[in-house]
Design a protein around this motif. Structure first.
Motif, short mmCIF file in Angstrom:
data_model
loop_
_atom_site.label_atom_id
_atom_site.label_comp_id
_atom_site.label_asym_id
_atom_site.label_seq_id
_atom_site.Cartn_x
_atom_site.Cartn_y
_atom_site.Cartn_z
N GLY A 52 -3.22 12.69 6.07
CA GLY A 52 -4.57 12.22 5.77
C GLY A 52 -4.57 10.79 5.25
N ASP A 53 -3.56 10.44 4.45
CA ASP A 53 -3.44 9.07 3.94
C ASP A 53 -3.30 8.08 5.09
OD1 ASP A 53 -3.45 10.14 1.37
OD2 ASP A 53 -1.32 9.77 1.01
N VAL A 54 -2.40 8.40 6.01
CA VAL A 54 -2.14 7.49 7.13
C VAL A 54 -3.39 7.35 7.99
CG1 VAL A 54 -0.79 7.17 9.25
CG2 VAL A 54 0.34 7.91 7.13
N LYS A 55 -4.06 8.46 8.26
CA LYS A 55 -5.29 8.42 9.07
C LYS A 55 -6.35 7.56 8.38
CE LYS A 55 -8.70 11.34 11.27
NZ LYS A 55 -9.85 11.96 10.71
N ALA A 56 -6.58 7.80 7.09
CA ALA A 56 -7.60 7.04 6.36
C ALA A 56 -7.25 5.56 6.27
CB ALA A 56 -7.78 7.62 4.95
N LEU A 57 -5.99 5.26 6.01
CA LEU A 57 -5.57 3.86 5.91
C LEU A 57 -5.78 3.15 7.25
CD1 LEU A 57 -4.34 1.55 4.30
CD2 LEU A 57 -2.08 2.45 4.88
N THR A 58 -5.40 3.81 8.32
CA THR A 58 -5.59 3.23 9.66
C THR A 58 -7.06 2.95 9.93
OG1 THR A 58 -3.65 4.42 10.45
CG2 THR A 58 -5.16 3.61 12.11
N GLU A 59 -7.91 3.93 9.60
CA GLU A 59 -9.35 3.75 9.81
C GLU A 59 -9.92 2.63 8.96
OE1 GLU A 59 -10.85 7.66 8.96
OE2 GLU A 59 -10.24 8.45 10.91
N LYS A 60 -9.45 2.52 7.73
CA LYS A 60 -10.00 1.51 6.81
C LYS A 60 -9.61 0.09 7.20
CE LYS A 60 -11.99 4.38 3.98
NZ LYS A 60 -13.14 5.02 4.57
N ILE A 61 -8.42 -0.10 7.76
CA ILE A 61 -8.01 -1.48 8.07
C ILE A 61 -8.22 -1.85 9.54
CG2 ILE A 61 -6.40 -1.62 6.15
CD1 ILE A 61 -4.12 -1.29 8.19
N GLU A 62 -8.62 -0.86 10.34
CA GLU A 62 -8.87 -1.15 11.75
C GLU A 62 -10.01 -2.16 11.87
OE1 GLU A 62 -9.17 1.43 15.84
OE2 GLU A 62 -9.99 2.29 14.01
N GLY A 63 -9.75 -3.24 12.57
CA GLY A 63 -10.76 -4.27 12.78
C GLY A 63 -10.94 -5.24 11.63
N VAL A 64 -10.19 -5.06 10.54
CA VAL A 64 -10.30 -5.95 9.39
C VAL A 64 -9.45 -7.20 9.64
CG1 VAL A 64 -9.72 -6.21 6.94
CG2 VAL A 64 -10.77 -4.10 7.75
N VAL A 85 0.85 -1.19 0.00
CA VAL A 85 0.00 0.00 0.00
C VAL A 85 0.89 1.24 0.00
CG1 VAL A 85 -1.81 1.26 1.22
CG2 VAL A 85 -1.73 -1.23 1.35
N LEU A 86 0.56 2.19 -0.85
CA LEU A 86 1.29 3.46 -0.91
C LEU A 86 0.53 4.52 -0.12
CD1 LEU A 86 2.22 3.60 -4.70
CD2 LEU A 86 3.55 2.66 -2.81
N ALA A 87 1.29 5.40 0.52
CA ALA A 87 0.72 6.53 1.23
C ALA A 87 1.73 7.67 1.19
CB ALA A 87 0.40 6.16 2.68
N LEU A 106 -8.96 -1.70 1.30
CA LEU A 106 -7.93 -0.97 0.57
C LEU A 106 -8.49 -0.26 -0.65
CD1 LEU A 106 -4.92 -3.43 0.93
CD2 LEU A 106 -5.41 -1.35 2.25
N SER A 107 -9.51 -0.84 -1.28
CA SER A 107 -10.18 -0.15 -2.40
C SER A 107 -10.85 1.13 -1.91
CB SER A 107 -11.23 -1.07 -3.04
OG SER A 107 -10.62 -2.13 -3.71
N ALA A 108 -11.50 1.06 -0.75
CA ALA A 108 -12.14 2.24 -0.18
C ALA A 108 -11.10 3.31 0.15
CB ALA A 108 -12.95 1.86 1.05
N TYR A 109 -9.97 2.88 0.73
CA TYR A 109 -8.88 3.81 1.04
C TYR A 109 -8.40 4.50 -0.23
CZ TYR A 109 -3.95 5.09 1.39
OH TYR A 109 -2.76 5.75 1.28
#
Length: 124
Positions: free
Chosen positions: A41-53, A19-21, A65-68
């Motif tokens: 913003g990338d790091v925040k969004a990536l963290t939110e998207k994979i949290e709990g996955v 994953v690139l950020a 990752l598609s949503a991110y």
């Protein structure tokens, strides 16, 4: 050694489990430090998207990752366009462009809601 200050943008921000950020995904002219804000913003969004996955579930991981990628590419494109506009707007002596630039900066001073929104966007 010199490095040109220019916009670059990766077509794919993730493939398989890579994953690139931040600057690995996009670079912009360093006007107003917005490249750093995009990276945060990338790091925040990536963290939110994979949290709990469940990272062993390729389907869940792909969806997250598609949503991110969708979310952050849209934000990056908007900021890249804005910074390119600033760069070009201030890099010319054309009187028409100078007049439009003056108008564009005067408008937020007259419209408080617009000024607040611009500050919010700039702060990330």
């Amino acid at each position: 050694k010199a490095f040109p200050l220019k916009m670059q943008y990766a077509r794919q921000w993730y493939q398989h489990r890579i994953v690139l950020a931040g600057d690995a995904a996009h670079t912009i002219h360093p006007l107003a430090g917005q490249g750093a804000n995009l990276g945060f913003g990338d790091v925040k969004a990536l963290t939110e998207k994979i949290e709990g996955v469940d990272l062993s579930s390729l389907t869940q991981l792909h969806r997250s990752l598609s949503a991110y990628q969708r979310e952050r590419k849209a934000d990056a494109q908007l900021m890249i366009a804005a910074m390119e506009t600033f760069k070009r707007g201030f890099g010319t002596a054309n009187p028409v462009v100078k007049g439009l630039r003056a108008l564009a900066f005067a408008l937020p001073n007259k419209l408080t809601f617009l000024k607040r929104k611009l500050a919010e966007v700039a702060l990330g």
